[in-house]
Design a protein around this motif. Structure first.
Motif, PDB file in Angstrom:
ATOM      1  N   LEU A   1       0.826  -1.193   0.000  1.00 46.00           N
ATOM      2  CA  LEU A   1       0.000   0.000   0.000  1.00 46.00           C
ATOM      3  C   LEU A   1       0.870   1.256   0.000  1.00 46.00           C
ATOM      4  O   LEU A   1       2.038   1.215   0.370  1.00 46.00           O
ATOM      5  N   HIS A   2       0.293   2.361  -0.423  1.00 44.52           N
ATOM      6  CA  HIS A   2       1.004   3.646  -0.495  1.00 44.52           C
ATOM      7  C   HIS A   2       2.108   3.633  -1.558  1.00 44.52           C
ATOM      8  O   HIS A   2       3.051   4.416  -1.483  1.00 44.52           O
ATOM      9  N   THR A   3       2.011   2.732  -2.548  1.00 45.32           N
ATOM     10  CA  THR A   3       2.984   2.717  -3.638  1.00 45.32           C
ATOM     11  C   THR A   3       2.246   2.899  -4.962  1.00 45.32           C
ATOM     12  O   THR A   3       1.041   2.620  -5.073  1.00 45.32           O
ATOM     13  N   ALA A   4       2.989   3.348  -5.966  1.00 45.43           N
ATOM     14  CA  ALA A   4       2.393   3.527  -7.293  1.00 45.43           C
ATOM     15  C   ALA A   4       1.939   2.184  -7.866  1.00 45.43           C
ATOM     16  O   ALA A   4       0.927   2.119  -8.570  1.00 45.43           O
ATOM     17  N   ARG A   5       2.689   1.132  -7.575  1.00 40.25           N
ATOM     18  CA  ARG A   5       2.308  -0.184  -8.087  1.00 40.25           C
ATOM     19  C   ARG A   5       0.973  -0.641  -7.501  1.00 40.25           C
ATOM     20  O   ARG A   5       0.129  -1.211  -8.200  1.00 40.25           O
TER      21      ARG A   5
END
Length: 283
Positions: free
Chosen positions: A73-77
């Motif tokens: 979570l909290h990632t672009a992926r």
């Protein structure tokens, strides 16, 4: 259309999202639920392919329920995973890795809610000391949360422990948190040695004693062991039938001919046992 599911899944099989051939075998393995992994099982340079292959798979309903473990979570992926997969008809649930706060869950639930109401079912993976401490708050954070799971490999690293018994307290904490929030008992974490079936059997017996229900697997050969370990035994089924027969004739607490005392809580447990025994007939 969300695929039909057993009422009480016992076997949850992981498959890497960048290996459609392995995913296809997982779907035919007999597992109750297949978890397509876009996170740890996929190398960084294969992430986009894994996402597109999984989206193609879920463009129609697969033969068994498919959950997808998205990237952290909290990632672009993770954002790309959610955007690509949430609208698809074959997605049964999202599994959220390394959840540490209720806000993580609420944010994803709101982000994935369809315009016509409701939300995609979410399973929160607790994989750190902080996540364990906040397990109940995470479990009760949003109606979209349908289950908790314990990520034991990451938790071992976070705690700096190696002996298996060191995780019994976190295991119990997550089980109690799930049940207190009205969720099903969690499935046990994976057993990493795919050839040690005797060890898997022993580990499953211990997990069942703690209160887990079913287990995640990383190889199809583990599935029959998990199924046998967690399904009610013939003796348990016969005992449950005896309890329900007695309860049908006399209400309230009573003693069976063998001396066993039963009350409403015991009767409820007997119903659960028979429901679990008949789980494949419930759709």
């Amino acid at each position: 259309m969300i695929p039909r599911t057993t009422a009480f899944p016992l076997t949850w099989l992981y498959a890497p999202g960048d290996r459609p051939d392995v995913v296809a075998k997982a779907l035919a393995s007999g597992a109750d639920v297949v978890i397509v992994d876009l996170e740890d099982a996929v190398a960084p340079d294969r992430k986009e392919y894994a996402r597109s292959a999984t989206a193609e798979l879920l463009s129609e309903a697969p033969p068994v329920p498919v959950h997808v473990r998205v990237n952290p979570l909290h990632t672009a992926r993770s954002a790309a995973d959610l955007k690509a997969l949430t609208p698809l008809p074959g997605l049964s649930a999202l599994r959220l890795p390394k959840v540490t706060s209720p806000a993580d869950v609420v944010r994803i639930a709101e982000r994935t809610a369809p315009a016509d109401g409701g939300a995609v079912p979410l399973y929160a993976l607790v994989e750190s000391a902080l996540g364990v401490e906040r397990a109940y708050d995470i479990a009760s954070a949003h109606p979209a949360v349908r289950g908790l799971a314990l990520g034991e490999a990451d938790l071992r690293a976070d705690l700096g422990v190696h002996h298996d018994t060191a995780l019994d307290w976190p295991r119990s904490r997550v089980i109690v948190a799930a049940r207190a929030a009205g969720l099903p008992a969690p499935a046990q974490s994976i057993y990493p040695d795919t050839r040690d079936l005797a060890g898997l059997t022993h580990s499953c017996a211990h997990g069942r004693a703690l209160g887990f229900l079913g287990r995640a697997a990383i190889h199809p050969r583990q599935l029959p062991v998990i199924e046998q370990a967690y399904a009610p035994t013939q003796q348990e089924i016969e005992s449950a039938e005896q309890i329900l027969e007695a309860a049908s004739t006399t209400s309230g607490a009573q003693a069976l001919p063998n001396g066993r005392f039963i009350d409403p809580a015991v009767v409820e447990g007997a119903h659960r046992t028979l429901s679990l025994a008949n789980r494949h007939t419930k759709q």
